[in-house]
Design a protein around this motif. Sequence first.
Motif, PDB file in Angstrom:
ATOM      1  N   LYS A  26       0.839  -1.209   0.000  1.00 56.76           N
ATOM      2  CA  LYS A  26       0.000   0.000   0.000  1.00 56.76           C
ATOM      3  C   LYS A  26       0.870   1.254   0.000  1.00 56.76           C
ATOM      4  O   LYS A  26       0.556   2.230  -0.687  1.00 56.76           O
ATOM      5  CB  LYS A  26      -0.928   0.021   1.209  1.00 56.76           C
ATOM      6  N   LEU A  27       1.941   1.225   0.777  1.00 56.01           N
ATOM      7  CA  LEU A  27       2.863   2.363   0.808  1.00 56.01           C
ATOM      8  C   LEU A  27       3.470   2.589  -0.573  1.00 56.01           C
ATOM      9  O   LEU A  27       3.515   3.714  -1.071  1.00 56.01           O
ATOM     10  CB  LEU A  27       3.962   2.131   1.850  1.00 56.01           C
ATOM     11  N   LEU A  28       3.915   1.513  -1.206  1.00 60.08           N
ATOM     12  CA  LEU A  28       4.476   1.628  -2.555  1.00 60.08           C
ATOM     13  C   LEU A  28       3.440   2.146  -3.541  1.00 60.08           C
ATOM     14  O   LEU A  28       3.747   2.988  -4.387  1.00 60.08           O
ATOM     15  CB  LEU A  28       5.020   0.276  -3.022  1.00 60.08           C
ATOM     16  N   GLU A  29       2.230   1.657  -3.421  1.00 59.32           N
ATOM     17  CA  GLU A  29       1.172   2.096  -4.324  1.00 59.32           C
ATOM     18  C   GLU A  29       0.875   3.586  -4.141  1.00 59.32           C
ATOM     19  O   GLU A  29       0.711   4.319  -5.114  1.00 59.32           O
ATOM     20  CB  GLU A  29      -0.097   1.285  -4.071  1.00 59.32           C
ATOM     21  N   SER A  30       0.840   4.036  -2.909  1.00 58.71           N
ATOM     22  CA  SER A  30       0.522   5.449  -2.666  1.00 58.71           C
ATOM     23  C   SER A  30       1.670   6.365  -3.089  1.00 58.71           C
ATOM     24  O   SER A  30       1.440   7.483  -3.545  1.00 58.71           O
ATOM     25  CB  SER A  30       0.175   5.682  -1.197  1.00 58.71           C
ATOM     26  N   GLU A  31       2.900   5.896  -2.962  1.00 65.45           N
ATOM     27  CA  GLU A  31       4.050   6.709  -3.353  1.00 65.45           C
ATOM     28  C   GLU A  31       4.314   6.655  -4.846  1.00 65.45           C
ATOM     29  O   GLU A  31       4.863   7.593  -5.409  1.00 65.45           O
ATOM     30  CB  GLU A  31       5.308   6.255  -2.598  1.00 65.45           C
ATOM     31  N   ASN A  32       3.987   5.542  -5.486  1.00 72.14           N
ATOM     32  CA  ASN A  32       4.238   5.354  -6.910  1.00 72.14           C
ATOM     33  C   ASN A  32       5.666   5.788  -7.276  1.00 72.14           C
ATOM     34  O   ASN A  32       5.868   6.665  -8.121  1.00 72.14           O
ATOM     35  CB  ASN A  32       3.203   6.109  -7.746  1.00 72.14           C
ATOM     36  N   PRO A  33       6.661   5.166  -6.636  1.00 70.28           N
ATOM     37  CA  PRO A  33       8.040   5.620  -6.823  1.00 70.28           C
ATOM     38  C   PRO A  33       8.629   5.199  -8.168  1.00 70.28           C
ATOM     39  O   PRO A  33       8.192   4.206  -8.762  1.00 70.28           O
ATOM     40  CB  PRO A  33       8.782   4.928  -5.686  1.00 70.28           C
ATOM     41  N   ASP A  34       9.652   5.954  -8.592  1.00 68.92           N
ATOM     42  CA  ASP A  34      10.389   5.543  -9.780  1.00 68.92           C
ATOM     43  C   ASP A  34      11.167   4.271  -9.419  1.00 68.92           C
ATOM     44  O   ASP A  34      11.264   3.912  -8.245  1.00 68.92           O
ATOM     45  CB  ASP A  34      11.311   6.664 -10.270  1.00 68.92           C
ATOM     46  N   PRO A  35      11.720   3.566 -10.402  1.00 62.09           N
ATOM     47  CA  PRO A  35      12.368   2.275 -10.116  1.00 62.09           C
ATOM     48  C   PRO A  35      13.494   2.349  -9.070  1.00 62.09           C
ATOM     49  O   PRO A  35      13.600   1.450  -8.232  1.00 62.09           O
ATOM     50  CB  PRO A  35      12.911   1.842 -11.479  1.00 62.09           C
ATOM     51  N   ARG A  50      13.878   4.538  -6.568  1.00 62.99           N
ATOM     52  CA  ARG A  50      13.293   4.795  -5.248  1.00 62.99           C
ATOM     53  C   ARG A  50      12.535   3.563  -4.765  1.00 62.99           C
ATOM     54  O   ARG A  50      12.579   3.217  -3.596  1.00 62.99           O
ATOM     55  CB  ARG A  50      12.369   6.012  -5.330  1.00 62.99           C
ATOM     56  N   ARG A  51      11.854   2.887  -5.674  1.00 63.01           N
ATOM     57  CA  ARG A  51      11.155   1.650  -5.317  1.00 63.01           C
ATOM     58  C   ARG A  51      12.147   0.617  -4.773  1.00 63.01           C
ATOM     59  O   ARG A  51      11.872  -0.056  -3.779  1.00 63.01           O
ATOM     60  CB  ARG A  51      10.414   1.096  -6.537  1.00 63.01           C
ATOM     61  N   ALA A  52      13.282   0.519  -5.413  1.00 58.92           N
ATOM     62  CA  ALA A  52      14.312  -0.418  -4.956  1.00 58.92           C
ATOM     63  C   ALA A  52      14.795  -0.053  -3.547  1.00 58.92           C
ATOM     64  O   ALA A  52      15.068  -0.943  -2.727  1.00 58.92           O
ATOM     65  CB  ALA A  52      15.486  -0.429  -5.931  1.00 58.92           C
ATOM     66  N   ARG A  53      14.891   1.250  -3.248  1.00 57.86           N
ATOM     67  CA  ARG A  53      15.298   1.675  -1.898  1.00 57.86           C
ATOM     68  C   ARG A  53      14.235   1.308  -0.863  1.00 57.86           C
ATOM     69  O   ARG A  53      14.557   0.872   0.236  1.00 57.86           O
ATOM     70  CB  ARG A  53      15.592   3.168  -1.866  1.00 57.86           C
ATOM     71  N   PHE A  54      12.954   1.478  -1.222  1.00 59.88           N
ATOM     72  CA  PHE A  54      11.877   1.064  -0.318  1.00 59.88           C
ATOM     73  C   PHE A  54      11.970  -0.429  -0.018  1.00 59.88           C
ATOM     74  O   PHE A  54      11.907  -0.848   1.138  1.00 59.88           O
ATOM     75  CB  PHE A  54      10.503   1.356  -0.935  1.00 59.88           C
ATOM     76  N   ILE A  55      12.116  -1.206  -1.054  1.00 56.68           N
ATOM     77  CA  ILE A  55      12.163  -2.663  -0.891  1.00 56.68           C
ATOM     78  C   ILE A  55      13.394  -3.070  -0.090  1.00 56.68           C
ATOM     79  O   ILE A  55      13.313  -3.941   0.783  1.00 56.68           O
ATOM     80  CB  ILE A  55      12.104  -3.361  -2.263  1.00 56.68           C
ATOM     81  N   ALA A  56      14.532  -2.427  -0.352  1.00 53.40           N
ATOM     82  CA  ALA A  56      15.741  -2.732   0.412  1.00 53.40           C
ATOM     83  C   ALA A  56      15.550  -2.401   1.888  1.00 53.40           C
ATOM     84  O   ALA A  56      16.007  -3.149   2.767  1.00 53.40           O
ATOM     85  CB  ALA A  56      16.933  -1.959  -0.155  1.00 53.40           C
ATOM     86  N   SER A  57      14.856  -1.318   2.185  1.00 55.45           N
ATOM     87  CA  SER A  57      14.586  -0.954   3.584  1.00 55.45           C
ATOM     88  C   SER A  57      13.698  -1.995   4.249  1.00 55.45           C
ATOM     89  O   SER A  57      13.959  -2.425   5.384  1.00 55.45           O
ATOM     90  CB  SER A  57      13.931   0.424   3.665  1.00 55.45           C
ATOM     91  N   PHE A  58      12.639  -2.410   3.562  1.00 52.84           N
ATOM     92  CA  PHE A  58      11.746  -3.447   4.092  1.00 52.84           C
ATOM     93  C   PHE A  58      12.552  -4.718   4.363  1.00 52.84           C
ATOM     94  O   PHE A  58      12.458  -5.305   5.454  1.00 52.84           O
ATOM     95  CB  PHE A  58      10.626  -3.723   3.089  1.00 52.84           C
ATOM     96  N   ASN A  59      13.343  -5.144   3.394  1.00 48.56           N
ATOM     97  CA  ASN A  59      14.128  -6.370   3.539  1.00 48.56           C
ATOM     98  C   ASN A  59      15.171  -6.260   4.644  1.00 48.56           C
ATOM     99  O   ASN A  59      15.429  -7.236   5.355  1.00 48.56           O
ATOM    100  CB  ASN A  59      14.785  -6.741   2.209  1.00 48.56           C
ATOM    101  N   ARG A  60      15.759  -5.096   4.810  1.00 44.13           N
ATOM    102  CA  ARG A  60      16.737  -4.884   5.881  1.00 44.13           C
ATOM    103  C   ARG A  60      16.068  -5.090   7.243  1.00 44.13           C
ATOM    104  O   ARG A  60      16.618  -5.737   8.127  1.00 44.13           O
ATOM    105  CB  ARG A  60      17.361  -3.497   5.780  1.00 44.13           C
ATOM    106  N   GLY A  61      14.863  -4.541   7.404  1.00 46.81           N
ATOM    107  CA  GLY A  61      14.131  -4.735   8.654  1.00 46.81           C
ATOM    108  C   GLY A  61      13.819  -6.203   8.903  1.00 46.81           C
ATOM    109  O   GLY A  61      13.997  -6.719  10.008  1.00 46.81           O
ATOM    110  N   TYR A  62      13.375  -6.879   7.868  1.00 41.10           N
ATOM    111  CA  TYR A  62      13.039  -8.299   7.978  1.00 41.10           C
ATOM    112  C   TYR A  62      14.276  -9.118   8.340  1.00 41.10           C
ATOM    113  O   TYR A  62      14.259  -9.899   9.287  1.00 41.10           O
ATOM    114  CB  TYR A  62      12.450  -8.782   6.645  1.00 41.10           C
ATOM    115  N   ARG A  63      15.349  -8.906   7.602  1.00 42.42           N
ATOM    116  CA  ARG A  63      16.563  -9.714   7.801  1.00 42.42           C
ATOM    117  C   ARG A  63      17.250  -9.432   9.132  1.00 42.42           C
ATOM    118  O   ARG A  63      17.880 -10.320   9.705  1.00 42.42           O
ATOM    119  CB  ARG A  63      17.536  -9.469   6.655  1.00 42.42           C
TER     120      ARG A  63
END
Length: 125
Positions: free
Chosen positions: A64-73, A75-88
Amino acid sequence: MTRASPFLAACLAISMAVTPRPALSAEAPFEHGLMRLAEVLGSLHFLRNLCGEKGDRWRVEMEKLLESENPDPDRRARFIASFNRGYRSFRSTYTQCTPSATEAIARYMKEGETLSRDIASRYGN
């Protein structure tokens, strides 16, 4: 022609020095908070499932956050990397739900709520 070469080289050097360069896009003031929120969501995704919650609630919140931000590729990769960093970061620490993991969930829930509220109140429409 040999006299013109040093002159042309000097003109070219001066031209390059005084030509304005395109400004790097400034990072939005809320960007750090959004990246931290993505990291918190990743942490909660791991911890809540470890401690008995089943499903993808926190991954869906990230989508939902990604959808609302509609980031360029990028920035999207930075969002995903942040999510994965938290998970890992918690996956490498916890193999079972412990009182410490439960406390981390409480802290991250509070931090995520605070980040969401602050970003929305300061920068929301």
